[in-house]
Design a protein around this motif. Sequence first.
Motif, PDB file in Angstrom:
ATOM      1  N   VAL A 119       0.865  -1.173   0.033  1.00 24.49           N
ATOM      2  CA  VAL A 119       0.174   0.054  -0.144  1.00 24.49           C
ATOM      3  C   VAL A 119       0.752   1.204   0.122  1.00 24.49           C
ATOM      4  O   VAL A 119       1.881   1.329   0.817  1.00 24.49           O
ATOM      5  N   TYR A 120       0.689   2.133  -0.904  1.00 27.24           N
ATOM      6  CA  TYR A 120       1.541   3.239  -1.122  1.00 27.24           C
ATOM      7  C   TYR A 120       0.721   4.332  -0.916  1.00 27.24           C
ATOM      8  O   TYR A 120      -0.362   4.682  -1.585  1.00 27.24           O
ATOM      9  N   GLY A 121       0.895   5.144   0.172  1.00 33.42           N
ATOM     10  CA  GLY A 121      -0.005   6.410   0.562  1.00 33.42           C
ATOM     11  C   GLY A 121       0.552   7.578   0.252  1.00 33.42           C
ATOM     12  O   GLY A 121       2.014   8.005  -0.009  1.00 33.42           O
ATOM     13  N   PHE A 138       4.943   5.736   2.327  1.00 34.55           N
ATOM     14  CA  PHE A 138       4.180   7.070   2.561  1.00 34.55           C
ATOM     15  C   PHE A 138       4.805   8.279   2.082  1.00 34.55           C
ATOM     16  O   PHE A 138       6.117   8.229   2.362  1.00 34.55           O
ATOM     17  N   ILE A 139       4.440   9.001   1.131  1.00 37.65           N
ATOM     18  CA  ILE A 139       5.233  10.189   0.544  1.00 37.65           C
ATOM     19  C   ILE A 139       4.170  11.437   0.925  1.00 37.65           C
ATOM     20  O   ILE A 139       2.933  11.329   0.313  1.00 37.65           O
ATOM     21  N   TYR A 140       4.928  12.436   1.435  1.00 44.14           N
ATOM     22  CA  TYR A 140       4.264  13.798   1.433  1.00 44.14           C
ATOM     23  C   TYR A 140       3.957  14.225   0.180  1.00 44.14           C
ATOM     24  O   TYR A 140       4.992  14.752  -0.489  1.00 44.14           O
ATOM     25  N   PHE A 235       8.670   4.774   4.733  1.00 42.82           N
ATOM     26  CA  PHE A 235      10.038   5.701   4.826  1.00 42.82           C
ATOM     27  C   PHE A 235      10.096   6.218   3.546  1.00 42.82           C
ATOM     28  O   PHE A 235      10.033   5.584   2.668  1.00 42.82           O
ATOM     29  N   ASP A 236      10.390   7.478   3.387  1.00 43.06           N
ATOM     30  CA  ASP A 236      10.646   8.103   2.398  1.00 43.06           C
ATOM     31  C   ASP A 236      11.712   9.477   2.703  1.00 43.06           C
ATOM     32  O   ASP A 236      11.229  10.384   3.240  1.00 43.06           O
ATOM     33  N   SER A 237      12.895   9.567   1.978  1.00 47.24           N
ATOM     34  CA  SER A 237      13.944  10.607   2.646  1.00 47.24           C
ATOM     35  C   SER A 237      13.370  11.950   2.180  1.00 47.24           C
ATOM     36  O   SER A 237      13.570  12.777   2.925  1.00 47.24           O
ATOM     37  N   ARG A 238      12.638  11.835   1.099  1.00 45.19           N
ATOM     38  CA  ARG A 238      11.864  13.123   0.785  1.00 45.19           C
ATOM     39  C   ARG A 238      10.803  13.999   1.872  1.00 45.19           C
ATOM     40  O   ARG A 238      10.706  15.035   1.964  1.00 45.19           O
TER      41      ARG A 238
END
Length: 278
Positions: A119-121, A138-140, A235-238
């Motif tokens: 699931v990609y949020g 999850f990516i903002y 997690f996503d470093s962005r």
Amino acid sequence: MSEPEKRIALLIDADNAPSSKIDDILVEVAAFGVANVRRAYGDWKNPRLKGWESVLHEFAIRPIQQFAYSKGKNASDMAMVVDAMDLLYARNLDGFAIVSSDADFTPLVMRILTDGLKVYGFGQQKTPLAFVNACSKFIYLEALGNAPAEAAEPAASAAPASSEPVSSEPASSEPTGSESAESPAAPITPRTANELRGDTRLLNLLRGAVDAVADEQGWALLSAVGNQIANRASFDSRNYGYRKLSDLIAATGLFEVKRAGKASAVRALPRKGARDET
């Protein structure tokens, strides 16, 4: 023979997502697979969703009309959950991409994960951490399509570690009359060294991943570290203002990064007060 592309269902809570970010979202989803199901949910008679009209046609997104049966209640959420479960039971998908800043979808994410699907949020920074952490990734939205500004110079000393991750989460994720999903949001700026060091959850995640794949000298290939992190948490470093994991790790000032042939390797620096046994 190459593996077939992963099939992704893109489900959009239009009441809680800005239409201006859909192009960036589709680019991200394409990295995981092909979005062969594209649906956006909302009461399309509501003036707040006016910005979505041209976007729906341009990107071949199917609008799902859901009337607001009760004042103050979001019927679109329920329709989206029902459709998601129908798609899950059909068992012809490999993952879901859910676009919303509403934590009410957290149980849905957890249910999908139990069937082994990713699931990609995607949501704004106001998204509650329960939903963020439940997703495989999850990516903002503020981190998409914007080049992060230059980070401030690292401070000489670290801030005291806290027991909670740094979060800009507000008390409520529901949009108000003065704040709609279409309200522009400032791009994410890189967190300073002090802010990163004060995020206990982040540091434990980074250190744990490096330790898990390090060799006898403490060096770990960055690619292996990234895989470890992906298996452990959303997690996503962005989301921290850094385009690459290596940039984020270096910004903490707690790791050493070097080139290892065509790859990069990372090693944790001795903790303050600990004896360097190298």
